[in-house]
Design a protein around this motif. Structure first.
Motif, PDB file in Angstrom:
ATOM      1  N   TRP A  86       3.004   8.844   0.506  1.00 59.01           N
ATOM      2  CA  TRP A  86       2.113   9.404  -0.502  1.00 59.01           C
ATOM      3  C   TRP A  86       2.232  10.928  -0.541  1.00 59.01           C
ATOM      4  CZ3 TRP A  86      -3.230   6.612  -1.061  1.00 59.01           C
ATOM      5  CH2 TRP A  86      -3.027   5.232  -1.072  1.00 59.01           C
ATOM      6  N   THR A 123       0.821  -1.208   0.000  1.00 57.65           N
ATOM      7  CA  THR A 123       0.000   0.000   0.000  1.00 57.65           C
ATOM      8  C   THR A 123       0.857   1.262   0.000  1.00 57.65           C
ATOM      9  OG1 THR A 123      -1.716  -1.188   1.227  1.00 57.65           O
ATOM     10  CG2 THR A 123      -1.871   1.212   1.187  1.00 57.65           C
ATOM     11  N   GLU A 124       1.857   1.293   0.886  1.00 55.36           N
ATOM     12  CA  GLU A 124       2.654   2.519   1.006  1.00 55.36           C
ATOM     13  C   GLU A 124       3.590   2.722  -0.180  1.00 55.36           C
ATOM     14  OE1 GLU A 124       6.413   1.355   3.890  1.00 55.36           O
ATOM     15  OE2 GLU A 124       4.471   1.695   4.821  1.00 55.36           O
ATOM     16  N   LEU A 147       0.650   7.907  -7.800  1.00 52.40           N
ATOM     17  CA  LEU A 147       0.514   9.356  -7.644  1.00 52.40           C
ATOM     18  C   LEU A 147       1.496  10.105  -8.536  1.00 52.40           C
ATOM     19  CD1 LEU A 147      -0.006   9.786  -3.790  1.00 52.40           C
ATOM     20  CD2 LEU A 147      -1.550  10.579  -5.595  1.00 52.40           C
ATOM     21  N   GLY A 198       1.116   3.453  -3.699  1.00 51.71           N
ATOM     22  CA  GLY A 198       0.574   4.809  -3.771  1.00 51.71           C
ATOM     23  C   GLY A 198       1.500   5.805  -4.438  1.00 51.71           C
ATOM     24  N   CYS A 249       1.485   5.750   5.023  1.00 50.82           N
ATOM     25  CA  CYS A 249       0.960   6.198   3.733  1.00 50.82           C
ATOM     26  C   CYS A 249       0.955   7.720   3.634  1.00 50.82           C
ATOM     27  CB  CYS A 249      -0.442   5.645   3.506  1.00 50.82           C
ATOM     28  SG  CYS A 249      -0.457   3.878   3.107  1.00 50.82           S
ATOM     29  N   THR A 250       0.655   8.389   4.744  1.00 50.76           N
ATOM     30  CA  THR A 250       0.704   9.848   4.741  1.00 50.76           C
ATOM     31  C   THR A 250       2.106  10.329   4.389  1.00 50.76           C
ATOM     32  OG1 THR A 250      -1.064  10.010   6.384  1.00 50.76           O
ATOM     33  CG2 THR A 250       0.388  11.923   6.137  1.00 50.76           C
ATOM     34  N   SER A 297       5.577  11.980  -2.081  1.00 48.81           N
ATOM     35  CA  SER A 297       5.587  11.659  -3.507  1.00 48.81           C
ATOM     36  C   SER A 297       4.793  12.695  -4.304  1.00 48.81           C
ATOM     37  CB  SER A 297       5.004  10.265  -3.737  1.00 48.81           C
ATOM     38  OG  SER A 297       4.984   9.944  -5.115  1.00 48.81           O
TER      39      SER A 297
END
Length: 308
Positions: free
Chosen positions: A169, A93-94, A101, A97, A165-166, A172
């Motif tokens: 993402w 997931t991390e 993006l 993303g 993820c914060t 990025s």
């Protein structure tokens, strides 16, 4: 064979949660967790922390009951680790993303820049090279997660996926916005700077992958045994002679190369923050190696040779 009686108390309140009778002395903590789970289905084994002391460290799943400093009537303490999620899911997931993006900014999908730039491409070749390098990095990470890494812990707290993820993402998107912006300005020293940066980036990517392979081969499938990592015949692993965590050294080097390539302030900031975090991890692993192995090479530094 004399059996054990195991009493499990809540680490916070000291209330009795479970009493296990006739427990085999050769039972592991992992097996005791499974027994505890039968009486408390809401606390699956990955969510449990079993300890000898209410404020002590968690026991390992492979620890054997009769080898612990307890009597035949053992008192253990339970702490709820909260909802868990697998490391593989978190990594996919991390890392997935940032890959998607960045490509959205690269292709300049609508609502990012001025409408006249929708689905246009940059006139600067370094922008396209940066996209290839960024994509390569995260595709590599995704493939390593699926086929290379062996995790000593199968899960991590669910809340961490939002924090991770914060971080990935957010950075990025911030980097991609400026690198792919229609008004982006190429590096000051032109083609020579970009070529040097590309060499640094690729060298460190290969080095990082080589270290991950060496670490994978250090741990047999299904094993949680820890060993001292040493250099192999692969020259990229020779950095083990000087540092405990060369995978972090190469990772930082890759982002230094990417910073030089793009000459973009958000990339430089991401590199700095990443270095600080990896330095903390490296120092922790270095201390762990020194504590666990008496014959651990004293010449090694955590992440930077002879420095940090």
């Amino acid at each position: 064979m004399k059996h054990y009686e195991v009493e499990i108390l809540c680490a916070k309140t000291k209330d009795k949660l479970c009493f296990l009778d006739k427990v085999d002395p050769n039972s592991t903590i992992g097996e005791i967790k499974a027994m505890f789970h039968k009486s408390h289905p809401q606390w699956y084994p990955a969510r449990q922390s079993i300890r000898l002391d209410a404020k002590g460290k968690s026991l390992k799943d492979e620890d054997i009951l009769q080898n612990l400093p307890v009597g035949t009537t053992a008192t253990l303490y339970f702490r709820d680790l909260g909802a868990q999620i697998s490391w593989v899911t978190v990594f996919l997931t991390e890392y997935g993303g940032p890959l998607l993006l960045y490509l959205m900014f690269y292709f300049r999908v609508p609502f990012i820049y001025n409408t006249k730039y929708d689905f246009t491409t940059s006139k600067h070749w370094v922008v396209h090279l940066a996209c290839m390098c960024h994509s390569f990095h995260y595709v590599k990470r995704l493939l390593e997660t699926l086929f290379v890494h062996r995790f000593s812990h199968g899960t991590m707290p669910l809340r961490n996926i939002f924090k991770n993820c914060t971080y990935y993402w957010g950075f990025s998107a911030w980097m991609a916005y400026y690198i792919n912006h229609p008004l982006y300005t190429p590096p000051a020293y032109g083609e020579q700077q970009v070529q040097l940066a590309l060499i640094i980036f690729l060298f460190c990517q290969i080095g990082n992958f080589s270290i991950h392979i060496a670490l994978r081969n250090l741990r047999p499938p299904g094993s949680k045994a820890r060993k001292i990592p040493y250099p192999t015949k692969n020259p990229f692993t020779w950095l083990f002679l000087l540092v405990s965590c060369p995978n972090y050294t190469y990772e930082v080097g890759s982002w230094v190369g990417f910073t030089l390539m793009t000459q973009c302030l958000p990339v430089a900031f991401f590199t700095l923050v990443g270095f600080i975090q990896m330095m903390i991890w490296a120092k922790g692993k270095h201390r762990s190696y020194l504590k666990e192995f008496r014959d651990y090479p004293r010449l090694r530094s955590p992440i930077l040779p002879f420095m940090l």
